[in-house]
Write a protein that holds these residues in place. Sequence first.
Motif: not given
Length: 92
Positions: A64, A82, A33, A3, A1, A31, A56
């Motif tokens: 996302v 998801h 964000r 961000a 992830m 992922f 997520f």
Amino acid sequence: MAALVVEAASFRFEALAQTVASLPRYARPLFVRLLPALELTATFKIRKGKLVEQGFDPAVVSDVWLYEEAAGAYRPLDVELHRRLVSGQVKL
């Protein structure tokens, strides 16, 4: 992830996908964000606890995106995708 603090309206996911395609598979953020700002402590460290708790899940957070290796592109993560990821129907 990952961000990222960017303006969501002007961010180009095509450019990000092109950049991460050159990275080894283990280094690619699956992922992403988009955030308006990061929450910081008094000593300017990033408060990651809340980000980790939210994860997520599109029911909890918005903006996302998921990297699809076959397409070489990022796509918005919706509730149905998801659910399929969490249940193991879709492999990363």
